[in-house]
Design an enzyme around this catalytic site. Structure first.
Site, PDB file in Angstrom:
ATOM      1  N   TRP A   1       0.852  -1.199   0.000  1.00 55.79           N
ATOM      2  CA  TRP A   1       0.000   0.000   0.000  1.00 55.79           C
ATOM      3  C   TRP A   1       0.891   1.254   0.000  1.00 55.79           C
ATOM      4  O   TRP A   1       1.851   1.336   0.769  1.00 55.79           O
ATOM      5  CB  TRP A   1      -0.911  -0.039   1.228  1.00 55.79           C
TER       6      TRP A   1
ATOM      7  N   ASP B   1      -1.641  -6.270   8.555  1.00 55.56           N
ATOM      8  CA  ASP B   1      -2.570  -5.179   8.267  1.00 55.56           C
ATOM      9  C   ASP B   1      -3.847  -5.836   7.718  1.00 55.56           C
ATOM     10  O   ASP B   1      -3.828  -6.438   6.647  1.00 55.56           O
ATOM     11  CB  ASP B   1      -1.944  -4.228   7.236  1.00 55.56           C
TER      12      ASP B   1
ATOM     13  N   LYS C   1     -13.866  -0.260   5.601  1.00 61.05           N
ATOM     14  CA  LYS C   1     -14.426  -0.893   4.416  1.00 61.05           C
ATOM     15  C   LYS C   1     -15.593  -1.803   4.771  1.00 61.05           C
ATOM     16  O   LYS C   1     -16.649  -1.732   4.164  1.00 61.05           O
ATOM     17  CB  LYS C   1     -13.336  -1.711   3.680  1.00 61.05           C
TER      18      LYS C   1
HETATM   19  C1  LMR Z   1      -6.705   2.964  -0.538  1.00 61.64           C
HETATM   20  O1  LMR Z   1      -5.719   2.223  -0.569  1.00 61.64           O
HETATM   21  O2  LMR Z   1      -7.105   3.580  -1.526  1.00 61.64           O
HETATM   22  C2  LMR Z   1      -7.469   3.115   0.742  1.00 61.64           C
HETATM   23  O3  LMR Z   1      -6.906   2.317   1.729  1.00 61.64           O
HETATM   24  C3  LMR Z   1      -7.636   4.517   1.144  1.00 61.64           C
HETATM   25  C4  LMR Z   1      -6.353   5.191   1.551  1.00 61.64           C
HETATM   26  O4  LMR Z   1      -6.345   5.790   2.621  1.00 61.64           O
HETATM   27  O5  LMR Z   1      -5.356   5.131   0.825  1.00 61.64           O
END
Ligand code: LMR
Length: 425
Positions: free
Chosen positions: A157, A238, A273
């Site tokens: 992420w 996570d 979510k």
């Molecule tokens: C995403 O990956 O788009 C979501 O988890 C929202 C964010 O805060 O990035």
């Protein structure tokens, strides 16, 4: 020359000091540099500013229904009405949040039987969303060890490194996603994990890997558990998407396996979510410690770190979750709504594959159907991403990650036709 009287001299000196201080305070802020927009939030802002009526936001990870709306779940609305009616005080709750919410979250993640088995070795604290949970975990890790490296999946992420890094943690990557084969590079991943020493941490995605959508299967979780036991590194999970992949229970197979096998574990979870509570910042951090005594000590550290950072988490989202989960009817309604969300996303995955083929695109996008959660990589390059954004107003993250849930019957033909043109250019 006129001698200044002491009083006026003092006034002059103090004026000079004040004006120097003023200049300094101006130059303090002027020394800052403009930062680039956040790779995910920046896209949402650009999307909002775009006047093209055909625009599609495949960027930020929020669920959208068939009409493109991110709805408030009906169970959530009812819980809010109940809270409005029943709540008698807005007094402070405390740095670890509401104990009842914390236990509900632990039961949701681990199940009642495992929660009982873990007993006093487990502590769960409420946090301001998953991000707040990650940040609190980073603070906690920083107190427990000064020289650990956190190993993160390549890719991970986009906010993992900025968020955890801002608390001073260092990173290295382990191989994860194979962009050519559209699957987990498991053999390379496990070879890498076999080199990781005790004292380091390995960050895993509990389910619905963000950004790839490619998850570990059960056999792979078992192998991973064995390597973690053999090497002694600490696993940090996570879990932002429980219930969005295959279901509330199947999605936590790996989390439960590790929780019952390893002496220590960190799990950060989010209700953004699965309860659609994005802006209510509703999350939790769970620690599993090697003894109840260690968990008691760890709880004091978490409470102190929360107090020093944000004092205490916001109440409303946690109160909603508690209200829903303590009412059998509302809980059943929420589970039904969550099932509908998950089924819609999985249906969209099949629909995208089908319509891409129907649009005459030769490339095989079948992998999208096998991946889980909101995201998949489209597998287009940077130039093609720029063309999709600039020429077609189709917004996606610069890694080519798309939010599958933003597709619907009204925009899918525009999406596939635009993709066809970009791929054939
Ligand atoms: C995403 O990956 O788009 C979501 O988890 C929202 C964010 O805060 O990035």
């Amino acid at each position: 020359m006129l001698e200044l009287q002491p009083a006026s001299r003092a006034a002059t000196v103090s004026l000079a000091v004040n004006s120097a201080a003023k200049q300094e305070s101006i130059s303090m802020f002027q020394s800052l540099e403009t930062l680039p927009a956040d790779p995910i939030l920046g896209l949402s802002a650009a999307f909002r500013a775009d006047a093209n009526p055909n625009k599609i936001d495949l960027g930020m990870g929020v669920y959208r229904d068939a009409s493109g709306i991110t709805p408030v779940m009906s169970a959530v609305k009812k819980a809010e009405a109940g809270i409005l009616e029943a709540q008698t005080s807005k007094a402070y709750v405390g740095p670890v949040g509401a104990q009842a919410y914390n236990e509900i979250i632990a039961n949701l993640i681990f199940g009642d039987a495992l929660v009982s088995k873990l007993g006093g070795r487990r502590v769960t604290v409420q946090t301001p969303g998953g991000c707040g949970g990650l940040r609190l975990a980073a603070e906690f890790i920083g107190k427990a060890t000064s020289d650990a490296t956190v190993w993160v999946s390549d890719p991970t992420w986009a906010n993992h490194k900025p968020l955890l890094g801002s608390a001073g943690l260092r990173f290295r990557d382990y191989p994860y996603y194979d962009y050519d084969k559209h699957s987990v590079r498991f053999a390379e991943m496990i070879d890498c994990l076999r080199q990781i020493p005790a004292g380091d941490l390995v960050l895993l995605h509990g389910c619905c890997h963000n950004p790839s959508g490619a998850d570990l299967d059960r056999e792979q979780w078992l192998q991973l558990r064995d390597v973690a036991l053999e090497r002694g590194f600490t696993v940090f999970i996570d879990l932002a998407y429980q219930g969005m992949g295959d279901g509330l229970e199947p999605d936590v197979y790996g989390v439960r396996l590790l929780a019952e096998s390893l002496p220590e574990l960190l799990v950060v979870s989010s209700c953004s979510k699965n309860f659609g509570l994005y802006r209510e910042r509703t999350g939790a951090l769970t620690l599993i410690c090697d003894s109840p005594a260690a968990a008691t000590v760890a709880t004091t550290q978490l409470a102190a770190a929360a107090r020093a950072n944000y004092s205490m988490p916001p109440d409303h989202g946690a109160a909603i979750v508690q209200f829903i989960m303590e009412d059998a009817g509302l809980r059943a309604e929420w589970e039904e709504e969550l099932t509908a969300v998950r089924d819609r996303i999985n249906g969209l995955r099949s629909l995208i594959v089908e319509r891409v083929q129907a649009a005459g695109i030769g490339r095989d996008f079948g992998f999208i159907e096998k991946e889980k959660g909101m995201f998949s990589f489209l597998g287009v390059d940077r130039t093609q991403i720029e063309t999709l954004i600039n020429d077609y107003s189709i917004y996606l993250v610069n890694s080519s990650r798309i939010n599958v849930a933003s597709i619907n019957e009204s925009n899918i033909d525009y999406f596939t036709a635009s993709l066809a043109k970009v791929l054939s250019a």
